[in-house]
Design a protein around this motif. Structure first.
Motif, mmCIF file in Angstrom:
data_model
loop_
_atom_site.group_PDB
_atom_site.id
_atom_site.type_symbol
_atom_site.label_atom_id
_atom_site.label_comp_id
_atom_site.label_asym_id
_atom_site.label_seq_id
_atom_site.Cartn_x
_atom_site.Cartn_y
_atom_site.Cartn_z
ATOM 1 N N LEU A 124 -1.975 1.584 -4.184
ATOM 2 C CA LEU A 124 -2.907 1.563 -3.050
ATOM 3 C C LEU A 124 -2.740 2.709 -2.038
ATOM 4 O O LEU A 124 -3.704 3.367 -1.669
ATOM 5 C CB LEU A 124 -2.841 0.204 -2.348
ATOM 6 C CG LEU A 124 -3.782 0.036 -1.156
ATOM 7 C CD1 LEU A 124 -5.230 0.102 -1.616
ATOM 8 C CD2 LEU A 124 -3.531 -1.282 -0.446
ATOM 9 N N ILE A 166 -11.157 -0.563 -3.287
ATOM 10 C CA ILE A 166 -10.312 -1.163 -2.248
ATOM 11 C C ILE A 166 -9.864 -0.096 -1.265
ATOM 12 O O ILE A 166 -9.979 -0.245 -0.043
ATOM 13 C CB ILE A 166 -9.079 -1.852 -2.869
ATOM 14 C CG1 ILE A 166 -9.534 -3.020 -3.741
ATOM 15 C CG2 ILE A 166 -8.139 -2.341 -1.786
ATOM 16 C CD1 ILE A 166 -8.385 -3.830 -4.279
ATOM 17 N N LEU A 224 7.017 13.552 -9.730
ATOM 18 C CA LEU A 224 6.168 12.465 -9.239
ATOM 19 C C LEU A 224 5.475 11.743 -10.383
ATOM 20 O O LEU A 224 5.183 10.565 -10.299
ATOM 21 C CB LEU A 224 5.101 13.011 -8.295
ATOM 22 C CG LEU A 224 5.545 13.413 -6.911
ATOM 23 C CD1 LEU A 224 4.345 13.869 -6.105
ATOM 24 C CD2 LEU A 224 6.217 12.246 -6.217
ATOM 25 N N PRO A 277 10.172 6.459 -13.500
ATOM 26 C CA PRO A 277 11.557 6.388 -13.007
ATOM 27 C C PRO A 277 12.550 6.122 -14.131
ATOM 28 O O PRO A 277 13.652 6.673 -14.140
ATOM 29 C CB PRO A 277 11.522 5.219 -12.030
ATOM 30 C CG PRO A 277 10.120 5.068 -11.635
ATOM 31 C CD PRO A 277 9.279 5.574 -12.767
ATOM 32 N N PRO A 314 3.871 -0.422 0.346
ATOM 33 C CA PRO A 314 4.260 -0.386 -1.062
ATOM 34 C C PRO A 314 5.105 0.831 -1.379
ATOM 35 O O PRO A 314 5.853 0.853 -2.361
ATOM 36 C CB PRO A 314 2.914 -0.298 -1.795
ATOM 37 C CG PRO A 314 1.920 -0.836 -0.867
ATOM 38 C CD PRO A 314 2.408 -0.466 0.500
ATOM 39 N N ARG A 330 1.552 7.734 -10.766
ATOM 40 C CA ARG A 330 2.656 6.954 -10.243
ATOM 41 C C ARG A 330 2.788 5.620 -10.991
ATOM 42 O O ARG A 330 3.881 5.163 -11.277
ATOM 43 C CB ARG A 330 2.432 6.715 -8.751
ATOM 44 C CG ARG A 330 3.359 5.744 -8.076
ATOM 45 C CD ARG A 330 4.688 6.400 -7.779
ATOM 46 N NE ARG A 330 5.525 5.487 -7.019
ATOM 47 C CZ ARG A 330 6.237 4.510 -7.573
ATOM 48 N NH1 ARG A 330 6.225 4.364 -8.878
ATOM 49 N NH2 ARG A 330 6.956 3.725 -6.826
ATOM 50 N N GLU A 387 5.521 3.065 -13.765
ATOM 51 C CA GLU A 387 6.174 2.097 -12.906
ATOM 52 C C GLU A 387 6.946 1.057 -13.728
ATOM 53 O O GLU A 387 6.470 0.558 -14.737
ATOM 54 C CB GLU A 387 5.126 1.410 -12.019
ATOM 55 C CG GLU A 387 5.644 0.282 -11.158
ATOM 56 C CD GLU A 387 6.804 0.694 -10.271
ATOM 57 O OE1 GLU A 387 7.053 1.900 -10.114
ATOM 58 O OE2 GLU A 387 7.478 -0.191 -9.737
ATOM 59 N N LEU A 443 -8.216 -7.857 2.441
ATOM 60 C CA LEU A 443 -7.498 -7.074 1.428
ATOM 61 C C LEU A 443 -6.091 -6.751 1.894
ATOM 62 O O LEU A 443 -5.113 -6.925 1.159
ATOM 63 C CB LEU A 443 -8.255 -5.773 1.150
ATOM 64 C CG LEU A 443 -9.516 -5.912 0.298
ATOM 65 C CD1 LEU A 443 -10.259 -4.585 0.240
ATOM 66 C CD2 LEU A 443 -9.156 -6.376 -1.096
ATOM 67 N N THR A 462 -1.672 -2.279 -8.704
ATOM 68 C CA THR A 462 -2.629 -2.066 -7.618
ATOM 69 C C THR A 462 -1.874 -1.953 -6.297
ATOM 70 O O THR A 462 -2.132 -1.076 -5.479
ATOM 71 C CB THR A 462 -3.625 -3.234 -7.540
ATOM 72 O OG1 THR A 462 -4.249 -3.381 -8.815
ATOM 73 C CG2 THR A 462 -4.686 -2.976 -6.496
ATOM 74 N N PHE A 463 -0.910 -2.839 -6.145
ATOM 75 C CA PHE A 463 -0.057 -2.813 -4.951
ATOM 76 C C PHE A 463 0.622 -1.452 -4.829
ATOM 77 O O PHE A 463 0.573 -0.813 -3.785
ATOM 78 C CB PHE A 463 0.975 -3.933 -5.074
ATOM 79 C CG PHE A 463 1.954 -4.013 -3.932
ATOM 80 C CD1 PHE A 463 1.604 -4.630 -2.744
ATOM 81 C CD2 PHE A 463 3.220 -3.495 -4.062
ATOM 82 C CE1 PHE A 463 2.506 -4.723 -1.702
ATOM 83 C CE2 PHE A 463 4.130 -3.564 -3.033
ATOM 84 C CZ PHE A 463 3.771 -4.189 -1.846
#
Ligand SMILES: Nc1ncnc2c1ncn2[C@@H]1O[C@H](COP(=O)(O)OP(=O)(O)OP(=O)(O)O)[C@@H](O)[C@H]1O
Ligand SMILES: Nc1ncnc2c1ncn2[C@@H]1O[C@H](COP(=O)(O)OP(=O)(O)OP(=O)(O)O)[C@@H](O)[C@H]1O
Ligand SMILES: [Mg+2]
Ligand SMILES: [Mg+2]
Lengths: 281, 329, 260, 304, 329
Positions: A157, A82, C89, C93, A108, A212, A216, C8, A153-154
């Protein structure tokens, strides 16, 4: 030759400010990051080696870690094609609204994760805009691992797109033209010349996205359904353990996650360094 | 294989990069495209290679019209200005690429490829570097890999875009000699781009001088150097003194075509020696003339310079000169 | 290719954004504005702004220092420092929140001492600020380091040979050179700081009007079935996000540079 | 500061207003009451970690016990106020979609194949623990043995497609997302949902047997001493037992303790056969047996 | 101001960039540091400027020890290889920078600064470009801005690191002339780095040849060119033919020092002409000798070349030569 950063000087740096800036950076780093992390590890250590192992190898913890890493991995993998598609379009075509799309990529990143979670759940729940047609087709997204993957995925991205864009822009048409002049078809050129040149950037984007998304929380809790052994993610387990006043247990899971992500990150960085070292001019 | 380019025109937006360019390169020649930056040299090379489609005109290779053939079908080898080596492939893989992408029966066996690539690498004296990546090579070595890669597909025509552009003087000289030699051995029709007149004069069979998208002049190095058709070519091929100039005409003289004598002579004008600099076989003298005539630079064989010193009054006359109408420059 | 991208981007990015605004405005502009004027919402806005105002400058000063030290000098441990900067990073969190609870909570290492001195960190704005700082720790530094590294030391050395002092060199030469990267980093740091949920939810205590940040407030409203209000606040955050993106696009246009 | 758990937001908003008014009338002081809401367990944890709550009003006594374990209030806190320190009760009922398409009448219907049950995670939600114990209690009575009860709950949780972390999350899932056929919920939550969210879209089914949920309240001695708010805090909690507050409680769909008020709202609260937590030996025992790591719930879940 | 550098040593890690370098530059001279890439030229310049601290040795400017002074305190002007102009400042602001950062009483008034900067800009013929940004200038123009900026603080010493490195041939030549002229006007002690021997020979008063961190030779251009102390210097200063070589010694000859005749002569060896290439005043001949003696390149004045043609047998003798022991190269 440039005499840039790799300069060791025994006595005195000509540019001023090293002691000050380095001192401040180290102090701040210690205060904000290192000391708290040390507290985490010390807390986990109160369990003792056996206790720690028991805590992190209980089936539920293992399952949650598996869910976390599996979904993050899946989402990051999905983001590779993507992200490549989007980055490719943004750098190679003069699409109308390119600016807008380009700006939206960071959404995002800027949108609070909780808002993202709620929104995605609303969209993808069986009665949502997207969920309803999907449900008709027999596909359940919200409250399944698939839902987690969509949320991740969001979240992931931008990392892939942003890693790829500069490299794509920098790539220039020449290697591709060279391949064409040597008789390669456009397909051959893409798979054998263009894509390999993107590997380091893809890998670094993938890694960043992975790092990341593994941890999450905000966006996932809303959409995951939180079924133990199925859609329960490791950060949720940490929160759950906290609810039961099991600090050491929570710290143990946290340390396990930390170790795995850092290991992943280091492995990917090493691979990336190797890839790009052989590729640099 | 001969190259024929007929009345090629190419625009980029409103900018005319090539206009009405016609050029014939006979089989087996080494031709230099020479010209200032932005004059269209690269564009012409790309048109011949099929990397750019001309707006007008036709390209023939060996008499066959290839104007609409893709770059892969023309049997050309292209060496890019910045090499454009595949960074993620070893030297061997780079050279083998063109063979590996052949389809069906045309693709040689792995053993044949191996043998051929190694032969090419030893031709460019880089067989020892087959397993290296381009990043581990020096500029000159990369250039040779790029050449080997282009030669691997047995091109009928070799196109080189500023092959020595990014290299330093010593390496440049070495590769220049080497390219000339290679061309003598293989006799592939070759066109190379340069903006360095010395390079063109030294190794090319023919020189094509470009200016602003047009061919300014074309001929053997001797032709072009000794009979520049315009002030532009004259100036572009070496140092030029303005001997005299008026509203219509300008007379130009090369520094080594100035004759100096201590005594007045017919046709000689007085000048004063401002600086003498002697290095190697040639001495350079800076001369200032009276009035607002431009100052001159004269080059003398070192053995002739003993007679002169700074501050001395001398009489200068040109032994050869070229006069151009001012509008033509 | 282009169509695929449009699809997309539309599905993945635009649709969620639209949903936020449509839901927020579902009952019209009146209830929307009303929701934004609730005292608790206002308090959340204030707290979020306070957090950003403290966390972002702290991380900015850190980012500039770290970038200066690592990009212009070589010293033993430089690559270790670079790795450590990236560490936050890669940390969940939730864990970022947890570490502060473990450190400053009543049961934590410093808890008793804090309590004895009547200092409140956890479940107070201080804790929220700390957790936010942790989460957004690396953003400015990461943005600056590659830029400063690419720029090398030539400009600074030129300034020094011209007689400028260290401070003059930094203010007049280095800073203007990195200003866009710096602003860019600050904007991203700011966006992330404003939107952080996981870490903050662990240390906040969620006291309405006192320790509720905007994202937490969204969750609370949402849980109270106040969908419109929740999405109104969410749309506020989305607006911030859009503003950020607009600013960033502006910077990119100014510098002609495409991306990080 | 009142630290409370998820589904009580609306109730305490009303109570705060009423109490502040009364307090001002009585003492002339204006009172600012801050509320914090979250999962019962996480709220207790916040208090333990230093959230300086004056009052806690949580879902289960165990959570207040946990606070007491850290010495913030005496072990015997439950004796300090009437009715085990729980000024209102509730019970566990089912919320089904309009017309009860799956024909759900009692606990036994929940394990039928094809029935989707929504309930939160007992690990993170106090309410969910009540749900679990209610189911368990019914099964033990009806089916006789512990083994049967375990088997029953195992099958029950097989029918759960979404396990939210809190009671509110579950309600949202069921009501707004349209997932599931039946929501196991606090009676007050179910009533609130039917009234506020979808009048006529849902209906309540009362099972034959359920548990008596007694959400406890307490003041945190250590914090009130520090804040010098002991008096207000006590007054606030005692206020909960007054008829005025009991009205508010009933209005917010909790079962009031006061007989008078209860009688007035009898229509709202159907008679259920209730058993209490005492059956499990109190919360500490229940927590240990059922919800600790490796406890019955974990076994039920790994048995899936 | 004179520059004295005494026994400077500088290591980078285990790599020795400078070892025992001692150099005296008299007041007002223009000195070239010449040497191959990586030989330590830049490092020495940076040591003189105070941008690099030497491990051993001392630096004196005008007799004063400045080894530990900061770069701002030495009164030097430094022109960087890639200009290092401040991109965010206009040309004017770039040149004014050094004046504006002066502190207290030393800082000139805005009017003085303005006047001085404009004077410098007209000196470098760029007064028309004062308001432009460096990105709007060509390479040669940027180079001149860098020079004006360095001159603004009235340095006692001007240090230039490959000032013409990144420019193309024509611009290079122009700036070279111009730098020489500027130096004649201002007489600031100047040191410039180059790896182009022609450049050094053409404009420097003295040349210092570097090799691997040491000074290989030092002297006037004539000295260095005509009496190279080692094979290294010989080869570095121009094309060299290996006339003969054995285990101990090597004899080198410049192409223009080869004498050709059609008939045998005493001391002359037979050779065959492989290629003749004539361009401008000089013809280049490639000669191959019998046996495995290396082939030769001979440069003849164009007018002498008519007598020869490709394939002809000729007799070659050196008119000048240098012999070096093999270990010294
Ligand atoms: N794709 C393009 N779009 C627009 N203009 C172009 C394009 N390619 C070349 N040009 C313009 O066409 C002109 C000729 O370009 P070309 O590359 O052929 O010059 P060149 O003679 O090779 O110069 P150089 O020596 O600098 O390489 C230039 O002015 C260039 O800016
Ligand atoms: N900061 C540094 N760290 C390590 N090595 C260095 C450093 N600076 C220079 N060197 C090394 O010292 C040697 C001398 O470098 P220097 O820059 O003085 O060479 P130079 O003669 O100026 O070469 P060039 O013509 O390529 O500019 C080189 O081999 C270089 O790699
Ligand atoms: Mg070109
Ligand atoms: Mg150098």
């Amino acid at each position: 030759m440039t005499t840039l950063p790799s300069r060791r000087q025994a006595r005195r740096h000509v540019l001023p400010g090293l002691p000050l800036t380095l001192g401040y950076a180290t102090l701040y780093l210690s205060l904000i990051v290192l000391i708290p992390l040390a507290a985490l590890i010390l807390k986990a250590a109160t369990l003792g080696a056996d206790g720690f192992l028991d805590a992190v190898t209980s089936p539920r913890v293992l399952a949650a870690l598996r869910v976390s890493f599996f979904t993050a991995l899946a989402a990051s993998l999905i983001n590779v094609p993507i992200g490549l598609t989007i980055a490719w379009t943004l750098t190679r075509y003069r699409v109308p609204g390119r600016r807008l799309i380009d700006a939206l990529i960071d959404l995002p990143f800027a949108l609070p994760t909780a808002v993202a979670g709620i929104t995605l759940t609303t969209l993808l729940a069986p009665n949502g805009w997207l969920g309803a047609p999907l449900a008709e087709a027999g596909i359940r997204v919200a409250y399944t691992p698939l839902g987690i993957i969509v949320a991740l995925t969001f979240i992931g991205l931008p990392f892939v797109v942003r890693s790829l864009q500069p490299v794509l822009e920098d790539l220039g048409p020449e290697p591709e033209e060279a391949a064409r002049s040597l008789g390669a078809t456009p397909t051959q050129t893409f798979w054998r010349v263009t894509l390999p040149a993107l590997y380091p950037a893809l890998l670094s984007g993938f890694t960043l996205a992975l790092a990341r998304t593994v941890g999450e929380y905000g966006s996932v809790v809303f959409i995951s359904g939180n079924l133990p052994f199925k859609t329960e993610i490791a950060p949720l387990l940490i929160v759950g353990k906290l609810e039961q006043y099991d600090y050491a247990g929570a710290a143990a899971v946290a340390v396990a996650m930390l170790v795995i992500s850092v290991a992943l990150l280091l492995a990917a960085n090493t691979a990336q360094a190797r890839l790009s070292r052989r590729g640099e001019r | 294989m001969s190259i024929d380019v007929t009345q090629i025109g190419k625009q980029f937006g409103t900018f005319t990069a090539l206009s009405d360019v016609t050029l014939h390169v006979p089989d087996g020649q080494l031709v230099a495209l020479l010209g200032p930056s932005g004059s269209g040299k690269t564009t012409l090379l790309r048109v011949i290679a099929g990397l750019e489609t001309p707006d007008t005109g036709r390209v023939h290779l060996a008499g066959q019209d290839v104007t609409h053939a893709g770059p892969g079908e023309r049997g050309i080898g292209f060496v890019f200005q910045h090499y454009a080596l595949f960074k993620h492939m070893t030297v061997f893989e780079n050279v083998a690429f063109g063979l590996k992408v052949k389809r069906g029966a045309a693709r040689p066996t792995a053993a044949t490829i191996r043998e051929k690539v190694m032969r090419l690498l030893s031709l460019v004296q880089l067989d020892w570097a087959a397993a290296r990546y381009p990043s581990q090579l020096s500029g000159g070595q990369r250039q040779r890999v790029a050449l080997a890669r282009a030669l691997a597909v047995e091109p009928r025509v070799l196109l080189l875009d500023e092959p020595f552009g990014a290299l330093d003087a010593a390496v440049r000289q070495e590769l220049r000699d080497w390219l000339r030699q290679l061309h003598n051995e293989l006799h592939v029709t070759s066109v190379f781009v340069t903006h360095d007149q010395e390079e063109a004069l030294e190794i090319a069979d023919r020189i094509v001088v470009f200016n602003a998208g047009r061919i300014e002049q074309e001929g053997t190095p001797g032709d072009v150097y000794h009979h520049p058709a315009s002030a532009f070519t004259y100036r572009f091929l070496g140092r030029a003194n303005v001997w005299q100039t008026d509203a219509r005409e300008q007379t130009l003289v090369r520094p080594h075509d100035l004759h100096l004598s201590p005594e007045p002579a017919p046709g000689a004008v007085p000048a004063q020696i401002v600086r003498v600099h002697q290095v190697g076989p040639t001495a350079r003298l800076e001369l200032s003339r009276a009035g607002d005539l431009p100052s001159l630079e004269a080059h003398l064989p070192a053995r002739d310079v003993q007679a002169f010193q700074v501050g001395q009054q001398v009489y200068v006359s040109p032994t050869a000169q070229q006069t151009y109408s001012v509008t033509s420059s | 290719m282009v169509t695929l991208t449009l699809v997309l981007v539309g599905l993945l990015l635009l649709l969620p954004l639209l949903l936020v605004f449509i839901t927020a405005l579902r009952s019209g502009l009146g209830p929307y504005l009303q929701a934004l004027q609730l005292p608790d919402t206002q308090a959340a806005v204030r707290l979020s702004l306070l957090t950003v105002l403290i966390a972002v400058p702290l991380n900015t000063v850190f980012g500039v220092s770290a970038a200066w030290a690592t990009a212009k000098f070589d010293f033993p441990g430089r690559s270790l420092l670079l790795t450590l900067i990236d560490l936050p990073l890669a940390i969940s969190p939730v864990i970022s929140g947890l570490v502060y609870v473990l450190l400053f909570g009543r049961q934590g290492w410093l808890g008793p001492w804090l309590e004895a001195n009547d200092l409140k960190i956890i479940f107070a704005p201080a804790g929220i600020i700390l957790a936010t700082t942790f989460v957004t720790f690396a953003y400015v530094a990461r943005e600056l380091i590659p830029v400063m590294q690419a720029q090398g030391r030539d400009d600074e050395e030129a300034a020094l040979t011209l007689g400028a002092s260290g401070w003059q060199t930094f203010m007049r030469v280095t800073l203007p050179n990195i200003r866009w990267a710096l602003l860019y980093g600050v904007i991203m740091c700011n966006a992330r700081a404003l939107g952080e949920f996981g870490a903050v939810s662990v240390v906040s205590g969620k006291i309405r009007g006192l320790t509720n940040t905007l994202p937490l407030h969204v969750e609370i409203l949402y849980n109270e079935y106040q969908t419109v209000a929740a999405f109104a606040v969410a749309s506020l955050l989305a607006l911030f996000a859009l503003l950020t993106l607009a600013l960033k696009a502006l910077i990119e246009a100014r510098t002609g540079r495409a991306h990080t | 500061l009142n630290v409370s758990y998820d589904p009580t937001r609306e109730l305490y908003q009303d109570i705060n207003a009423a109490f502040a008014k009364q307090w001002q009338a009585k003492t002339g002081d204006t009172l600012k009451i801050n509320n914090s809401h979250g999962g019962s367990g996480s709220q207790a944890r916040s208090v333990i970690d230093g959230l300086e709550a004056d009052i806690v009003t949580l879902a289960l006594a165990y959570d207040i016990d946990a606070i007491a374990d850290k010495g913030l209030l005496p072990e015997s806190w439950q004796k300090r106020l009437a009715y085990n320190s729980s000024p209102y009760t509730s019970t566990i009922v089912f919320l089904v979609r309009k017309g009860n398409p799956k024909g759900i009448k009692d606990w036994s219907d929940l394990v039928k194949p094809g029935v989707q049950v929504i309930t939160p995670n007992p690990k993170t939600s106090g309410g969910a623990r009540w749900n679990f114990l209610a189911a368990w209690g019914w099964a033990q009575r009806k089916l006789g043995s512990e083994a049967a009860a375990k088997d029953y709950t195992t099958r029950l949780f097989k029918n759960v497609p979404v396990l939210d972390s809190g009671a509110r999350g579950s309600t949202t899932t069921f009501v707004e997302r349209g997932i599931g056929d039946v929501l196991i919920a606090w009676e007050n939550e179910a009533l609130l949902a039917t009234r506020e969210l979808g009048e006529g879209k849902f209906q309540i089914v009362v099972p034959s047997v359920s548990i008596l949920a007694e959400p406890p309240v307490a003041w945190i001695d250590k914090n009130v001493t520090k804040h010098k708010t002991e008096k207000v805090a006590k007054a606030y909690l005692q206020f909960l037992y007054t008829p005025e507050a009991q009205e508010l409680i009933a209005k917010n769909y909790y079962r009031p303790r006061s007989q008078d008020v209860a009688a007035k709202y009898a229509a709202q609260f159907p008679k259920v056969n209730l058993f209490s937590i005492a059956q499990f030996g109190g919360w500490r025992a229940a927590q240990k047996k059922f919800f600790a790591d490796g406890g019955v719930f974990d076994q039920v879940y790994s048995g899936r």
